[in-house]
Write a protein that holds these residues in place. Structure first.
Motif, PDB file in Angstrom:
ATOM      1  N   UNK A  86      -0.118   4.343   3.601  1.00  0.00           N
ATOM      2  CA  UNK A  86       0.375   3.354   2.665  1.00  0.00           C
ATOM      3  C   UNK A  86       1.658   2.753   3.242  1.00  0.00           C
ATOM      4  N   UNK A  87       1.747   1.431   3.207  1.00  0.00           N
ATOM      5  CA  UNK A  87       2.927   0.750   3.759  1.00  0.00           C
ATOM      6  C   UNK A  87       4.122   0.900   2.820  1.00  0.00           C
ATOM      7  N   UNK A  88       5.273   0.593   3.343  1.00  0.00           N
ATOM      8  CA  UNK A  88       6.496   0.650   2.561  1.00  0.00           C
ATOM      9  C   UNK A  88       6.416  -0.294   1.363  1.00  0.00           C
ATOM     10  N   UNK A  89       5.900  -1.492   1.591  1.00  0.00           N
ATOM     11  CA  UNK A  89       5.770  -2.468   0.498  1.00  0.00           C
ATOM     12  C   UNK A  89       4.829  -1.948  -0.587  1.00  0.00           C
ATOM     13  N   UNK A  90       3.755  -1.305  -0.176  1.00  0.00           N
ATOM     14  CA  UNK A  90       2.809  -0.759  -1.162  1.00  0.00           C
ATOM     15  C   UNK A  90       3.457   0.361  -1.968  1.00  0.00           C
ATOM     16  N   UNK A  91       4.216   1.227  -1.297  1.00  0.00           N
ATOM     17  CA  UNK A  91       4.916   2.307  -1.998  1.00  0.00           C
ATOM     18  C   UNK A  91       5.920   1.743  -2.994  1.00  0.00           C
ATOM     19  N   UNK A  92       6.654   0.727  -2.559  1.00  0.00           N
ATOM     20  CA  UNK A  92       7.639   0.098  -3.429  1.00  0.00           C
ATOM     21  C   UNK A  92       6.976  -0.523  -4.651  1.00  0.00           C
ATOM     22  N   UNK A  93       5.909  -1.251  -4.439  1.00  0.00           N
ATOM     23  CA  UNK A  93       5.207  -1.898  -5.540  1.00  0.00           C
ATOM     24  C   UNK A  93       4.630  -0.874  -6.508  1.00  0.00           C
ATOM     25  N   UNK A  94       4.097   0.197  -5.972  1.00  0.00           N
ATOM     26  CA  UNK A  94       3.536   1.247  -6.825  1.00  0.00           C
ATOM     27  C   UNK A  94       4.632   1.867  -7.699  1.00  0.00           C
ATOM     28  N   UNK A  95       5.758   2.176  -7.088  1.00  0.00           N
ATOM     29  CA  UNK A  95       6.875   2.754  -7.837  1.00  0.00           C
ATOM     30  C   UNK A  95       7.430   1.756  -8.848  1.00  0.00           C
ATOM     31  N   UNK A  96       7.561   0.513  -8.420  1.00  0.00           N
ATOM     32  CA  UNK A  96       8.066  -0.537  -9.294  1.00  0.00           C
ATOM     33  C   UNK A  96       7.192  -0.697 -10.534  1.00  0.00           C
ATOM     34  N   UNK A  97       5.900  -0.688 -10.345  1.00  0.00           N
ATOM     35  CA  UNK A  97       4.969  -0.879 -11.463  1.00  0.00           C
ATOM     36  C   UNK A  97       5.005   0.275 -12.467  1.00  0.00           C
TER      37      UNK A  97
END
Length: 57
Positions: free
Chosen positions: A1-12
């Motif tokens: 999982x990319x950094x952006x995907x991890x960030x988006x998942x956490x953000x959501x």
């Protein structure tokens, strides 16, 4: 999982109010970066004022 995907998942997973805080913080970081660039450019201009004047002729 990319950094952006991890960030988006956490953000959501955050409540909406905290999501707004994250957005505010990102905007702050972008403004700070822009301010830093502008200060650096101002410094370059001041340090090279005479050369820039000469080039402008």
């Amino acid at each position: 999982m990319s950094l952006a995907e991890k960030l988006l998942e956490s953000f959501n997973k955050l409540p909406e109010e905290q999501q707004k805080e994250v957005i505010d913080f990102v905007m702050f970081l972008n403004q700070k970066k822009q301010r830093d660039i502008e200060l650096m450019m101002d410094e370059i201009i001041l340090e090279n004022h005479e050369a820039l004047e000469e080039l402008g002729k």
